[in-house]
Design an enzyme around this catalytic site. Structure first.
Site, PDB file in Angstrom:
ATOM      1  N   ASP A 189      42.777  31.176  58.309  1.00 44.36           N
ATOM      2  CA  ASP A 189      43.257  30.481  57.119  1.00 44.36           C
ATOM      3  C   ASP A 189      42.235  30.669  56.003  1.00 44.36           C
ATOM      4  O   ASP A 189      41.020  30.590  56.218  1.00 44.36           O
ATOM      5  CB  ASP A 189      43.401  28.991  57.479  1.00 44.36           C
ATOM      6  CG  ASP A 189      43.947  28.171  56.324  1.00 44.36           C
ATOM      7  OD1 ASP A 189      45.138  27.822  56.367  1.00 44.36           O
ATOM      8  OD2 ASP A 189      43.178  27.874  55.380  1.00 44.36           O
ATOM      9  N   ASN A 197      44.094  29.114  43.737  1.00 46.45           N
ATOM     10  CA  ASN A 197      45.345  29.152  42.967  1.00 46.45           C
ATOM     11  C   ASN A 197      45.227  28.363  41.674  1.00 46.45           C
ATOM     12  O   ASN A 197      45.675  28.818  40.616  1.00 46.45           O
ATOM     13  CB  ASN A 197      46.482  28.540  43.789  1.00 46.45           C
ATOM     14  CG  ASN A 197      47.226  29.582  44.589  1.00 46.45           C
ATOM     15  OD1 ASN A 197      47.696  30.560  44.042  1.00 46.45           O
ATOM     16  ND2 ASN A 197      47.317  29.374  45.883  1.00 46.45           N
ATOM     17  N   ASP A 206      48.638  35.335  45.024  1.00 46.57           N
ATOM     18  CA  ASP A 206      49.487  36.273  45.777  1.00 46.57           C
ATOM     19  C   ASP A 206      48.757  37.597  46.026  1.00 46.57           C
ATOM     20  O   ASP A 206      48.813  38.158  47.127  1.00 46.57           O
ATOM     21  CB  ASP A 206      50.784  36.554  45.001  1.00 46.57           C
ATOM     22  CG  ASP A 206      51.756  35.374  45.075  1.00 46.57           C
ATOM     23  OD1 ASP A 206      51.439  34.389  45.765  1.00 46.57           O
ATOM     24  OD2 ASP A 206      52.814  35.459  44.426  1.00 46.57           O
ATOM     25  N   GLU A 233      48.940  30.431  53.579  1.00 46.47           N
ATOM     26  CA  GLU A 233      47.732  31.268  53.530  1.00 46.47           C
ATOM     27  C   GLU A 233      47.093  31.343  54.903  1.00 46.47           C
ATOM     28  O   GLU A 233      45.901  31.482  55.055  1.00 46.47           O
ATOM     29  CB  GLU A 233      46.736  30.744  52.492  1.00 46.47           C
ATOM     30  CG  GLU A 233      46.908  29.301  52.107  1.00 46.47           C
ATOM     31  CD  GLU A 233      46.154  28.336  52.998  1.00 46.47           C
ATOM     32  OE1 GLU A 233      46.827  27.626  53.769  1.00 46.47           O
ATOM     33  OE2 GLU A 233      44.913  28.277  52.921  1.00 46.47           O
TER      34      GLU A 233
HETATM   35  P1  GH3 Z   1      41.149  24.737  53.454  1.00 46.46           P
HETATM   36  O1  GH3 Z   1      39.866  25.447  53.209  1.00 46.46           O
HETATM   37  O2  GH3 Z   1      40.941  23.445  54.155  1.00 46.46           O
HETATM   38  O3  GH3 Z   1      42.139  25.613  54.170  1.00 46.46           O
HETATM   39  O4  GH3 Z   1      41.750  24.363  52.031  1.00 46.46           O
HETATM   40  P2  GH3 Z   1      42.980  25.054  51.300  1.00 46.46           P
HETATM   41  O5  GH3 Z   1      42.952  24.680  49.863  1.00 46.46           O
HETATM   42  O6  GH3 Z   1      42.989  26.519  51.580  1.00 46.46           O
HETATM   43  O7  GH3 Z   1      44.217  24.441  52.075  1.00 46.46           O
HETATM   44  P3  GH3 Z   1      45.454  23.616  51.585  1.00 46.46           P
HETATM   45  O8  GH3 Z   1      46.351  23.580  52.786  1.00 46.46           O
HETATM   46  O9  GH3 Z   1      45.022  22.323  50.977  1.00 46.46           O
HETATM   47  O10 GH3 Z   1      46.129  24.491  50.442  1.00 46.46           O
HETATM   48  C1  GH3 Z   1      46.754  25.701  50.714  1.00 46.46           C
HETATM   49  C2  GH3 Z   1      47.221  26.280  49.405  1.00 46.46           C
HETATM   50  O11 GH3 Z   1      47.718  27.607  49.581  1.00 46.46           O
HETATM   51  C3  GH3 Z   1      48.391  25.553  48.795  1.00 46.46           C
HETATM   52  C4  GH3 Z   1      49.062  26.576  47.943  1.00 46.46           C
HETATM   53  O12 GH3 Z   1      48.598  26.454  46.615  1.00 46.46           O
HETATM   54  C5  GH3 Z   1      48.549  27.908  48.481  1.00 46.46           C
HETATM   55  N1  GH3 Z   1      49.620  28.807  48.925  1.00 46.46           N
HETATM   56  C6  GH3 Z   1      50.400  28.715  50.010  1.00 46.46           C
HETATM   57  N2  GH3 Z   1      51.275  29.751  50.058  1.00 46.46           N
HETATM   58  C7  GH3 Z   1      51.035  30.517  48.973  1.00 46.46           C
HETATM   59  C8  GH3 Z   1      51.600  31.741  48.460  1.00 46.46           C
HETATM   60  O13 GH3 Z   1      52.523  32.329  48.999  1.00 46.46           O
HETATM   61  N3  GH3 Z   1      51.090  32.236  47.314  1.00 46.46           N
HETATM   62  C9  GH3 Z   1      50.073  31.601  46.669  1.00 46.46           C
HETATM   63  N4  GH3 Z   1      49.605  32.136  45.545  1.00 46.46           N
HETATM   64  N5  GH3 Z   1      49.525  30.471  47.110  1.00 46.46           N
HETATM   65  C10 GH3 Z   1      49.981  29.928  48.243  1.00 46.46           C
HETATM   66 MG    MG Z   2      43.334  27.152  53.532  1.00 41.29          MG
END
Ligand code: GH3
Ligand code: MG
Length: 320
Positions: A189, A197, A206, A233
């Site tokens: 992850d 983002n 992306d 992610e």
């Molecule tokens: P951690 O280190 O604990 O994993 O924190 P994190 O911010 O990575 O985890 P969190 O689950 O809080 O947020 C995941 C983010 O990933 C939320 C969303 O903005 C982003 N995300 C999820 N899918 C996509 C995607 O397909 N494209 C993009 N650009 N962003 C995505």
């Molecule tokens: Mg994450």
């Protein structure tokens, strides 16, 4: 077994590289019968052969032929049984099977079709009919492979999607248990991706995911390894026949490769560039376990890596 595998090598090689030609498996307990089919087909295709049902099943799992020409009557395991076993295993069920038989009664044919065969060819063999039928079924196979591959791909990153992984992990676990081989799973992850983002925008997010996916794909060395996007992610690497030490080494290599991309991440608390955390789960060779337990173990280890500071990996083996 090597002596029982014949691979075509003809003058066509220069025009059509052997590796990219469709692969056929011919199964017959009589080598003379195989020889006949080999002579008809080897100039156009890669031809493998097996002289027993057990050998045929092993070759199908290992080499994934595009079509199987299967003799109906064989000692030990007959053609029906081989076909049934192929259709039961998710890894081999999409390989079309044509029965080759001297039997002409309709009930034998009906039974073959019920078991999932796509066609029958009767002995004695007519070379032109064999060639035509093989060509037709290979074309259909290529078309359905293409459709299937679209249904199993993640649109954003081009690696496999969650649906593919869910099916494959169960199939690979079944196989690892049957063959008493290890099966490892690496779950990873992106760290602080929400902040990425928020700071750089969704488009950059992306792009980042695409680069992570491409790096994972490049890091997996073996043909049987699979990478899939598990969620937003989060990615998974499914590693058949890979033990705990091997999976831990791969996880470390991935960790370094991703941070080595040096994708700027000004908002991360662990590094000035994008990093990942990884969790490794491993089913040891002789253990019976469920796919769910392996996923849950890798997930727990990933959570641990996050808790202990991110940009690191933790792993564990399933226990009896
Ligand atoms: P951690 O280190 O604990 O994993 O924190 P994190 O911010 O990575 O985890 P969190 O689950 O809080 O947020 C995941 C983010 O990933 C939320 C969303 O903005 C982003 N995300 C999820 N899918 C996509 C995607 O397909 N494209 C993009 N650009 N962003 C995505
Ligand atoms: Mg994450």
């Amino acid at each position: 077994m090597a002596s029982n595998i014949i691979q075509a090598a003809t003058s066509h090689d220069a025009l059509f590289p052997v590796q990219t030609r469709p692969r056929l498996l011919v199964v017959d307990d009589q080598p003379a019968n195989i020889q006949v089919l080999y002579q008809i087909l080897s100039s156009d295709y890669q031809v493998f052969m097996a002289t027993s049902g057990a050998q045929a099943l092993a070759l199908c799992a290992a080499r994934q032929p595009d079509l199987v020409l299967l003799d109906l009557i064989m000692p030990d395991m007959d053609g029906y049984q081989v076909c049934q076993r192929l259709k039961e295993d998710a890894v081999t069920r999409d390989i079309p099977v044509i029965f080759i038989t001297a039997q002409t009664d309709e009930s034998a044919e009906e039974m073959g079709f019920d078991l999932g065969a796509v066609d029958f060819i009767s002995k004695p063999i007519n070379p032109r009919i064999v060639k035509a039928r093989v060509k037709t079924h290979l074309m259909l196979k290529a078309q359905s492979d293409l459709l299937r591959s679209w249904a199993y791909l993640d649109g954003l990153t081009g690696v496999h999607n969650r649906r593919f992984f869910d099916e494959r992990v169960n199939a690979e676990m079944g196989r690892a248990i049957r063959n008493q081989t290890p099966l490892s799973l690496v779950m990873l992850d992106v760290d602080f991706f929400k902040r990425f983002n928020d700071h750089y925008g969704h488009q950059a997010g992306d792009d980042c995911l695409r680069r992570v996916a491409a790096t994972l794909k490049n890091s997996l060395m073996r043909g049987g390894d699979h990478v899939a996007r598990y969620g937003g992610e989060e990615f998974v690497c499914l590693l058949p026949d890979t033990d705990f030490a091997g999976a831990m080494r791969l996880a470390e290599a991935i960790r370094q490769e991703i941070s080595g991309l040096q994708i700027e991440h000004a908002q991360s608390s662990v590094a000035p560039y994008v990093t990942v955390s990884l969790g490794i789960g491993c089913k040891p060779a002789h253990l019976h376990a469920s796919a769910m337990s392996l996923i849950s173990l890798a997930d727990t280890q990933l959570y641990k890596a996050k808790e202990h500071g991110r940009h690191r990996y933790y792993g564990a083996e399933l226990e009896a």
